[in-house]
Design an enzyme around this catalytic site. Structure first.
Site, PDB file in Angstrom:
ATOM      1  N   HIS A   1       0.845  -1.206   0.000  1.00 26.74           N
ATOM      2  CA  HIS A   1       0.000   0.000   0.000  1.00 26.74           C
ATOM      3  C   HIS A   1       0.877   1.252   0.000  1.00 26.74           C
ATOM      4  O   HIS A   1       0.588   2.232   0.698  1.00 26.74           O
ATOM      5  CB  HIS A   1      -0.935   0.000   1.202  1.00 26.74           C
ATOM      6  CG  HIS A   1      -2.031  -1.026   1.118  1.00 26.74           C
ATOM      7  ND1 HIS A   1      -3.125  -0.888   0.293  1.00 26.74           N
ATOM      8  CD2 HIS A   1      -2.183  -2.218   1.746  1.00 26.74           C
ATOM      9  CE1 HIS A   1      -3.916  -1.946   0.422  1.00 26.74           C
ATOM     10  NE2 HIS A   1      -3.358  -2.768   1.289  1.00 26.74           N
TER      11      HIS A   1
ATOM     12  N   ASP B   1      -0.497  -5.267   5.721  1.00 25.00           N
ATOM     13  CA  ASP B   1      -1.463  -6.188   5.126  1.00 25.00           C
ATOM     14  C   ASP B   1      -1.342  -6.215   3.599  1.00 25.00           C
ATOM     15  O   ASP B   1      -0.766  -5.321   2.977  1.00 25.00           O
ATOM     16  CB  ASP B   1      -2.887  -5.772   5.510  1.00 25.00           C
ATOM     17  CG  ASP B   1      -3.235  -4.371   5.011  1.00 25.00           C
ATOM     18  OD1 ASP B   1      -2.367  -3.477   5.129  1.00 25.00           O
ATOM     19  OD2 ASP B   1      -4.351  -4.164   4.510  1.00 25.00           O
ATOM     20  N   GLU B   2      -1.910  -7.256   3.022  1.00 25.85           N
ATOM     21  CA  GLU B   2      -2.169  -7.366   1.580  1.00 25.85           C
ATOM     22  C   GLU B   2      -0.948  -7.103   0.697  1.00 25.85           C
ATOM     23  O   GLU B   2      -1.066  -6.511  -0.373  1.00 25.85           O
ATOM     24  CB  GLU B   2      -3.314  -6.411   1.180  1.00 25.85           C
ATOM     25  CG  GLU B   2      -4.640  -6.762   1.833  1.00 25.85           C
ATOM     26  CD  GLU B   2      -5.781  -5.860   1.378  1.00 25.85           C
ATOM     27  OE1 GLU B   2      -6.900  -6.363   1.245  1.00 25.85           O
ATOM     28  OE2 GLU B   2      -5.545  -4.656   1.159  1.00 25.85           O
ATOM     29  N   ASN B   3       0.193  -7.547   1.141  1.00 22.32           N
ATOM     30  CA  ASN B   3       1.377  -7.442   0.291  1.00 22.32           C
ATOM     31  C   ASN B   3       1.548  -8.745  -0.482  1.00 22.32           C
ATOM     32  O   ASN B   3       1.897  -9.779   0.093  1.00 22.32           O
ATOM     33  CB  ASN B   3       2.620  -7.162   1.137  1.00 22.32           C
ATOM     34  CG  ASN B   3       3.899  -7.205   0.305  1.00 22.32           C
ATOM     35  OD1 ASN B   3       3.880  -6.935  -0.896  1.00 22.32           O
ATOM     36  ND2 ASN B   3       4.998  -7.567   0.933  1.00 22.32           N
TER      37      ASN B   3
ATOM     38  N   GLU C   1      -1.540 -10.277   9.218  1.00 23.61           N
ATOM     39  CA  GLU C   1      -0.471 -10.874   8.429  1.00 23.61           C
ATOM     40  C   GLU C   1       0.889 -10.779   9.113  1.00 23.61           C
ATOM     41  O   GLU C   1       1.807 -11.538   8.789  1.00 23.61           O
ATOM     42  CB  GLU C   1      -0.369 -10.214   7.049  1.00 23.61           C
ATOM     43  CG  GLU C   1      -1.494 -10.576   6.083  1.00 23.61           C
ATOM     44  CD  GLU C   1      -2.596  -9.542   6.067  1.00 23.61           C
ATOM     45  OE1 GLU C   1      -3.224  -9.358   5.015  1.00 23.61           O
ATOM     46  OE2 GLU C   1      -2.846  -8.917   7.114  1.00 23.61           O
TER      47      GLU C   1
END
Length: 650
Positions: free
Chosen positions: A227, A291-293, A343
């Site tokens: 992000h 998150d969300e990497n 995460e």
């Protein structure tokens, strides 16, 4: 709301009159003086009573105030703070006793909620209330990166949070769509990566101080290593893709730009940035996202792959753990403890970190998901799974989200579950609409995090929420009034009554299907559309569901007339809609308005036992199926109830 831990009535009545005064007994009464002033203004405005004293009066042995507040110490705004209070209302005296000033503030909100009236006077019913929160962390996260929200938006939501006893404001300040805080150390961050929409450091201090007065902690979030598009727009040399250039992201979703965890310059940058920013936030916790990497740029970079091999990092998850540990060391030097999305939870992350659980149960996790797993492994943890209000799901679903469930935990494991946070991601909200997406559902979640576990009566909650909903306007929340602002915009300031009728049975599409794939809307797309005027838990839809249920069970004339009344409203509404001068925005609603009217007319015929032709029946089925489809990013949420009514009438 939230419902107290213990409440007993005593059949007395404290009358509100002009002589009402409030005294404060406690050290450093700054917070209580603000709270009492707010209490008296709101009390006077609700009751219309012209009070002789508009502020707290000095404590005096000669003249005892009718409302007396006492506390022992000022809260430090840490998770160990005591927010309990004891409130006793009698005919001639109100006593509010708390261990801390913040506990007293919570009690004042309860006292204000007790205010009631008959036709001649306003009064506080006699009660004895002992109250304390079930969880110590009761938060609201507002994302200001996808859409920037000025300080007046933040302040009014802080006031609303305090009114329902929430105590943590999680400020999501950076993401792919913008870096929203002034940096004097790295000025390109706010100059190149914010579109000019950011908070100055003085504004940050102003919000932190404002929150402190309300007994609310402020936790900043700087989301890394993913992000990171906005950060890399300003400083591309920190990215994982060599010689890449970056632009602020305008769409929604998960994107590839990622900080390079093998580049020592990244850690120098983050240490300098955090050293500058961390002092603006006195709280001991600092959220780093995490998150969300998906690591796509890591996979494509041979130097990063070589680094992984040299350091025995088998996966990208291992590499991110390496990065997170370096961050934890930086924050530790700044006397900050790391918070991250779930995460980050790996065996090497220090137990001082807080695991922020946003995912539910899935493969490889014990019952209860990452929240329970983290608690059992020795981490303090907070829950957001089930409290994602941007998914536009019913308040009932959120209210029934029980953080712990029936899972057996040791006392120590239970203590590690600190509470939860409502998450307001702002891909589809602007300052005009954000309040309607947060409230009133967040008040019900606040009760889930404050009140005893057994407080779960949905009907009782909905009855109380109806009152809280309009009381939120008192602290500046715009969720009710701005609906008509949007409808007037849609109609070019025509009579909006027909649009109001439609909006009361329609809800925005749920679970991110309004902007599926993240590419229907950009950050600067219009958010003054019909879907933006519609809210979750559409009021006439809820009413229709109940009257259909009542009628199909009883078949009584009383319940039949309730059904007919609503059907007649919708049957007539298309005529009013047709009288409006059309524009392209209204034209999208033509089919919805027409088919709703026709289906309602058919059901009226059916319930009144009028003759129905085969053509009428065929048209009804076709029109009902049409109504089950999305219109202009909304769904007509009464379609299934209409079908249920028809089946019951056969």
């Amino acid at each position: 709301m939230p419902w107290p831990k213990s409440i007993q009535e005593n059949n007395q009545r404290f009358i509100i009159n002009e002589n009402l005064t409030v005294s404060i007994d406690g050290e450093d009464p700054k917070r209580l003086q603000h709270a009492v002033t707010s209490f008296l203004r709101r009390l006077s405005n609700r009751s219309g009573v012209f009070l002789s004293h508009g502020f707290a009066v000095p404590l005096s042995d000669e003249e005892q105030a009718p409302i007396q507040i006492s506390y022992q110490k000022s809260a430090e705004l840490i998770i160990e703070d005591d927010e309990s209070y004891q409130l006793d209302v009698e005919s001639n005296k109100v006593r509010l006793v708390a261990h801390t000033d913040v506990g007293a503030i919570r009690g004042l909100e309860t006292l204000l909620q007790l205010l009631t009236n008959n036709d001649s006077e306003y009064y506080l019913p006699g009660v004895s209330i002992s109250d304390a929160p079930r969880f110590v962390w009761r938060g609201l996260m507002i994302d200001v990166s996808r859409h920037f929200h000025p300080i007046d938006v933040i302040k009014r939501n802080l006031d609303a949070m305090a009114s329902v006893k929430m105590n943590v404001f999680h400020w999501h300040l950076t993401d792919d769509q913008g870096f929203r805080i002034e940096s004097k150390t790295y000025p390109k961050l706010h100059k190149l990566a914010s579109d000019g929409l950011y908070y100055t450091q003085e504004q940050i201090k102003e919000i932190v101080e404002y929150a402190s007065i309300l007994g609310i902690r402020v936790i900043p979030e700087f989301d890394v290593p993913g992000h990171a598009t906005a950060i890399l727009t300003a400083y591309p040399e920190l990215g994982s893709k060599p010689r890449a250039t970056y632009k602020i992201e305008r769409f929604s979703g998960v994107f590839d730009p990622t900080l390079d965890p093998t580049n020592e310059a990244v850690y120098v940058f983050l240490e300098n940035l955090f050293t500058e920013i961390a002092p603006l936030f006195p709280d001991s916790y600092f959220h780093i996202g995490g998150d969300e990497n998906e690591g796509k740029h890591w996979d494509a970079n041979e130097d990063i792959q070589k680094f992984k091999r040299e350091h025995n990092l088998a996966t990208n998850h291992d590499l991110q753990t390496y990065f997170n540990i370096r961050l934890e060391q930086i924050l530790n030097k700044l006397d900050k403890k790391l918070v991250g999305w779930d995460e980050i939870m790996t065996p090497n992350i220090p137990k001082t970190a807080i695991i922020h659980s946003w995912r539910g149960e899935h493969e490889g996790l014990p019952k209860g998901g990452t929240l329970i797993e983290a608690a059992k492994k020795g981490y303090n943890t907070i829950l957001s799974n089930g409290f994602y209000i941007d998914r536009m799901e019913s308040v009932v679903k959120h209210y029934l989200t029980e953080p712990i469930g029936n899972i057996e935990l040791t006392p120590e494991e239970r203590k590690r579950i600190l509470g939860g946070e409502v998450t307001m991601w702002s891909e589809l909200v602007t300052p005009l609409t954000i309040d309607s997406r947060i409230w009133p559902r967040t008040a019900a979640i606040a009760e889930r995090l404050w009140s005893p576990k057994e407080v779960t009566d949905i009907d009782n909650m909905l009855k109380r929420l109806e009152v809280i909903n309009y009381r939120l306007e008192e602290v500046g929340i715009t969720h009710i009034r701005n609906k008509n602002v949007i409808l007037r915009n849609l109609s070019n300031n025509q009579d909006i009554s027909a649009l109001e009728v439609l909006s009361n049975v329609c809800e925005p599409l749920k679970i991110y299907s309004r902007n599926e794939g993240g590419t229907e809307y950009k950050t600067f797309s219009p958010f003054t559309l019909f879907a933006d005027a519609c809210n979750v838990d559409a009021k006439d839809a809820l009413k229709f569901k109940q009257v259909v249920k009542n009628y199909t069970i009883s078949l009584s004339e009383e319940h039949k007339s309730d059904v007919i009344s609503l059907l007649e409203t919708w049957a007539k509404n298309h005529k009013a809609f047709q009288k409006m001068d059309k524009n392209p925005k209204l034209a999208l609603l033509e089919s919805l308005s027409y088919n709703l009217s026709e289906v309602s007319k058919f059901l009226l015929k059916s319930i009144q036992n009028e003759k129905i032709s085969k053509k009428d029946m065929q048209n009804f089925k076709t029109q009902l199926e049409t109504l089950k489809q999305p219109f202009a990013d909304v769904e007509l949420v009464i379609a299934n109830d209409m079908e249920n009514l028809f089946e019951a009438l056969k």
